[in-house]
Design a protein around this motif. Sequence first.
Motif, PDB file in Angstrom:
ATOM      1  N   GLU A 153      12.225  11.366  15.805  1.00 29.97           N
ATOM      2  CA  GLU A 153      11.816  10.950  17.153  1.00 29.97           C
ATOM      3  C   GLU A 153      10.849  11.924  17.831  1.00 29.97           C
ATOM      4  O   GLU A 153      10.445  11.696  18.973  1.00 29.97           O
ATOM      5  CB  GLU A 153      13.034  10.702  18.054  1.00 29.97           C
ATOM      6  N   ARG A 154      10.466  12.994  17.162  1.00 29.42           N
ATOM      7  CA  ARG A 154       9.418  13.833  17.728  1.00 29.42           C
ATOM      8  C   ARG A 154       8.077  13.102  17.642  1.00 29.42           C
ATOM      9  O   ARG A 154       7.891  12.221  16.794  1.00 29.42           O
ATOM     10  CB  ARG A 154       9.341  15.171  16.994  1.00 29.42           C
ATOM     11  N   VAL A 155       7.148  13.486  18.485  1.00 24.01           N
ATOM     12  CA  VAL A 155       5.823  12.881  18.520  1.00 24.01           C
ATOM     13  C   VAL A 155       4.789  13.963  18.219  1.00 24.01           C
ATOM     14  O   VAL A 155       4.860  15.076  18.759  1.00 24.01           O
ATOM     15  CB  VAL A 155       5.529  12.250  19.899  1.00 24.01           C
ATOM     16  N   VAL A 156       3.849  13.628  17.337  1.00 15.40           N
ATOM     17  CA  VAL A 156       2.754  14.542  17.003  1.00 15.40           C
ATOM     18  C   VAL A 156       1.454  13.937  17.505  1.00 15.40           C
ATOM     19  O   VAL A 156       1.134  12.783  17.195  1.00 15.40           O
ATOM     20  CB  VAL A 156       2.670  14.787  15.479  1.00 15.40           C
ATOM     21  N   THR A 157       0.701  14.703  18.268  1.00 10.01           N
ATOM     22  CA  THR A 157      -0.628  14.292  18.698  1.00 10.01           C
ATOM     23  C   THR A 157      -1.639  15.187  17.996  1.00 10.01           C
ATOM     24  O   THR A 157      -1.539  16.421  18.076  1.00 10.01           O
ATOM     25  CB  THR A 157      -0.791  14.418  20.222  1.00 10.01           C
ATOM     26  N   ALA A 158      -2.580  14.589  17.287  1.00 12.87           N
ATOM     27  CA  ALA A 158      -3.545  15.348  16.503  1.00 12.87           C
ATOM     28  C   ALA A 158      -4.951  14.823  16.727  1.00 12.87           C
ATOM     29  O   ALA A 158      -5.151  13.619  16.952  1.00 12.87           O
ATOM     30  CB  ALA A 158      -3.198  15.254  15.013  1.00 12.87           C
ATOM     31  N   ARG A 159      -5.888  15.713  16.652  1.00 12.27           N
ATOM     32  CA  ARG A 159      -7.282  15.295  16.778  1.00 12.27           C
ATOM     33  C   ARG A 159      -7.726  14.511  15.544  1.00 12.27           C
ATOM     34  O   ARG A 159      -8.568  13.626  15.633  1.00 12.27           O
ATOM     35  CB  ARG A 159      -8.173  16.520  16.980  1.00 12.27           C
ATOM     36  N   ALA A 160      -7.161  14.841  14.378  1.00 14.66           N
ATOM     37  CA  ALA A 160      -7.464  14.133  13.133  1.00 14.66           C
ATOM     38  C   ALA A 160      -6.249  14.209  12.218  1.00 14.66           C
ATOM     39  O   ALA A 160      -5.423  15.122  12.339  1.00 14.66           O
ATOM     40  CB  ALA A 160      -8.690  14.730  12.438  1.00 14.66           C
ATOM     41  N   VAL A 161      -6.166  13.234  11.308  1.00  8.75           N
ATOM     42  CA  VAL A 161      -5.020  13.153  10.394  1.00  8.75           C
ATOM     43  C   VAL A 161      -5.523  12.991   8.970  1.00  8.75           C
ATOM     44  O   VAL A 161      -6.458  12.215   8.714  1.00  8.75           O
ATOM     45  CB  VAL A 161      -4.106  11.965  10.758  1.00  8.75           C
ATOM     46  N   VAL A 162      -4.906  13.714   8.056  1.00  6.33           N
ATOM     47  CA  VAL A 162      -5.157  13.538   6.625  1.00  6.33           C
ATOM     48  C   VAL A 162      -3.920  12.905   5.999  1.00  6.33           C
ATOM     49  O   VAL A 162      -2.807  13.436   6.124  1.00  6.33           O
ATOM     50  CB  VAL A 162      -5.464  14.869   5.920  1.00  6.33           C
ATOM     51  N   ILE A 163      -4.106  11.766   5.340  1.00  5.92           N
ATOM     52  CA  ILE A 163      -3.021  11.100   4.622  1.00  5.92           C
ATOM     53  C   ILE A 163      -3.071  11.552   3.165  1.00  5.92           C
ATOM     54  O   ILE A 163      -4.060  11.329   2.464  1.00  5.92           O
ATOM     55  CB  ILE A 163      -3.161   9.572   4.693  1.00  5.92           C
ATOM     56  N   ALA A 164      -2.016  12.207   2.713  1.00  3.71           N
ATOM     57  CA  ALA A 164      -1.940  12.680   1.325  1.00  3.71           C
ATOM     58  C   ALA A 164      -0.533  12.413   0.801  1.00  3.71           C
ATOM     59  O   ALA A 164       0.155  13.312   0.309  1.00  3.71           O
ATOM     60  CB  ALA A 164      -2.286  14.164   1.262  1.00  3.71           C
ATOM     61  N   THR A 165      -0.120  11.168   0.916  1.00  4.19           N
ATOM     62  CA  THR A 165       1.263  10.786   0.613  1.00  4.19           C
ATOM     63  C   THR A 165       1.506  10.486  -0.854  1.00  4.19           C
ATOM     64  O   THR A 165       2.618  10.123  -1.240  1.00  4.19           O
ATOM     65  CB  THR A 165       1.650   9.563   1.459  1.00  4.19           C
ATOM     66  N   GLY A 166       0.476  10.595  -1.687  1.00  2.00           N
ATOM     67  CA  GLY A 166       0.663  10.431  -3.119  1.00  2.00           C
ATOM     68  C   GLY A 166       0.945   9.002  -3.538  1.00  2.00           C
ATOM     69  O   GLY A 166       0.581   8.041  -2.859  1.00  2.00           O
ATOM     70  N   SER A 167       1.610   8.868  -4.672  1.00  3.82           N
ATOM     71  CA  SER A 167       1.913   7.555  -5.245  1.00  3.82           C
ATOM     72  C   SER A 167       3.332   7.567  -5.781  1.00  3.82           C
ATOM     73  O   SER A 167       3.983   8.611  -5.845  1.00  3.82           O
ATOM     74  CB  SER A 167       0.921   7.230  -6.373  1.00  3.82           C
ATOM     75  N   ALA A 168       3.815   6.397  -6.177  1.00  6.05           N
ATOM     76  CA  ALA A 168       5.176   6.284  -6.716  1.00  6.05           C
ATOM     77  C   ALA A 168       5.196   5.210  -7.792  1.00  6.05           C
ATOM     78  O   ALA A 168       4.372   4.288  -7.781  1.00  6.05           O
ATOM     79  CB  ALA A 168       6.167   5.934  -5.601  1.00  6.05           C
ATOM     80  N   PRO A 169       6.122   5.300  -8.748  1.00  6.92           N
ATOM     81  CA  PRO A 169       6.169   4.305  -9.816  1.00  6.92           C
ATOM     82  C   PRO A 169       6.423   2.906  -9.274  1.00  6.92           C
ATOM     83  O   PRO A 169       7.228   2.720  -8.350  1.00  6.92           O
ATOM     84  CB  PRO A 169       7.343   4.760 -10.683  1.00  6.92           C
ATOM     85  N   MET A 170       5.720   1.936  -9.840  1.00  6.72           N
ATOM     86  CA  MET A 170       5.972   0.537  -9.506  1.00  6.72           C
ATOM     87  C   MET A 170       6.977  -0.019 -10.509  1.00  6.72           C
ATOM     88  O   MET A 170       6.749   0.038 -11.726  1.00  6.72           O
ATOM     89  CB  MET A 170       4.669  -0.272  -9.568  1.00  6.72           C
ATOM     90  N   VAL A 171       8.085  -0.528  -9.998  1.00  4.68           N
ATOM     91  CA  VAL A 171       9.115  -1.124 -10.858  1.00  4.68           C
ATOM     92  C   VAL A 171       9.259  -2.582 -10.459  1.00  4.68           C
ATOM     93  O   VAL A 171       9.861  -2.896  -9.430  1.00  4.68           O
ATOM     94  CB  VAL A 171      10.459  -0.393 -10.716  1.00  4.68           C
TER      95      VAL A 171
END
Length: 474
Positions: A137-155
Amino acid sequence: MTSLTCDVAVIGAGTAGLAAERNARKHGARTLLIDPEFAGTTCATVGCMPSKLLIAAARAAHQARESDLFGIRTGPVEVDGPAVMARLRRERDRFVSATRKDFDALPEGTRIRARARFDGLAGRLSGGQARLILDDERVVTARAVVIATGSAPMVPGPFAALGDLALTNETLFDLPDLPRSLAVIGGGAIGLELAQALARLGVSVTLFDSGTRLGGVRCDRIHATLKKAMAEEMTLRLGVTPEPSKDGRAERIAWEDGEATFDRVLVAAGRPPNVAGLGLETTGLRLDDHGMPEVDPRTMQCGDAPIFMAGDANGARPVLHEASAEGAIAGRNAVAWPAVVPSRRKTPFTITFTDPPLVSIGEDPDDSAAIGSADYGNQGRARVEGRNRGLARLYAAAPDGRLIGADLFCPGADHLGHLLVWAMEAGQTATDLLTRPTYHPTLEEGLRGALRQICRAVPLELPGDSDPGQPPGL
């Protein structure tokens, strides 16, 4: 509700995320690195390193069985499955421990253990900020965001219903012992590497794929050589649709013209990006049918927003060195936004660590490309070592003969590939490489015939008589 602010927020603490945070901080940004686990990189935990440990054990078993060729008698080779897997996990954990030291080196307050999702992007074009909601429930305010969430196996659903009988590369390495029989679903890089390794460790392996092309190979001749080699070590079922069903503590796989029962199944049907739950639909970005934004490969920017996507998360070049490069590009441009700077991307380069290794370099060649081939079936050094199989195909641009790509499935291809991609990065021609010293007898020497074919096709000047080249028949 607690609020956090920063210049650049990075979602995901894998290879790309670490590179992004590091480069953003290097360029003066206040950063937050957000990850639910901080478990270590995919490469160290469930990817490159544990798979290579399994492959190394398989190579030892294979070489022991093949030693009769050299007059070395070893007797029956016994594979101790629990010992193989115990060493794998022990060494893997050492690699993971090393990657986690990067987390410990982060400045205090930088590391945020949570899941994040977007909650709108106010004033995107006028310098507004991104708002992230964390699962605590914390809130982050950022001037810019980098998404680097990777990948996961598809089953796929039918395989997910098998419960623990179905494995992925994220669960395989925790098995206490090797299975007696295994169905591998998917003939891509992960499926090929693990299928061959397990087959060499004594597991009865059948590989299934709905397509007819293994490893994404683009060259028909290379693929024919690869397919023949894999068929010698496992059963291939290509162009079929495998349908699983549980049969007690075993798994039954049926396909169009047969069925068989296996102890376990390894699902290697791809690793799609981890974007579910990120709330990308709230950002105003245009998303495709898979919920993915368009990413500029030179800047890693999504549309014109202060959002950047790097590494496996964008699904473009899912290999470690590209993830690291993309993370660095994204981190720098997140700081510079809106004045992002395009970067020149390196030559595409992938290695599948089968034996022989399978290598692809450069973009697909067009019809104007000059092609040179090197058959390793009778190459001198390869024959000395009993590894004389495989093929290399080199591509050059007309009319200058500049090397632009290669496909290799031959001994030492993982090393030969590096020499070739370095030459391409330097803009070298086939003639340039032929004028370099080449020692005899080596695997590198085997490429000379292919380089000469390119010179004759373009045509380019061939080195003179002072350069004897490869000895006849070698």
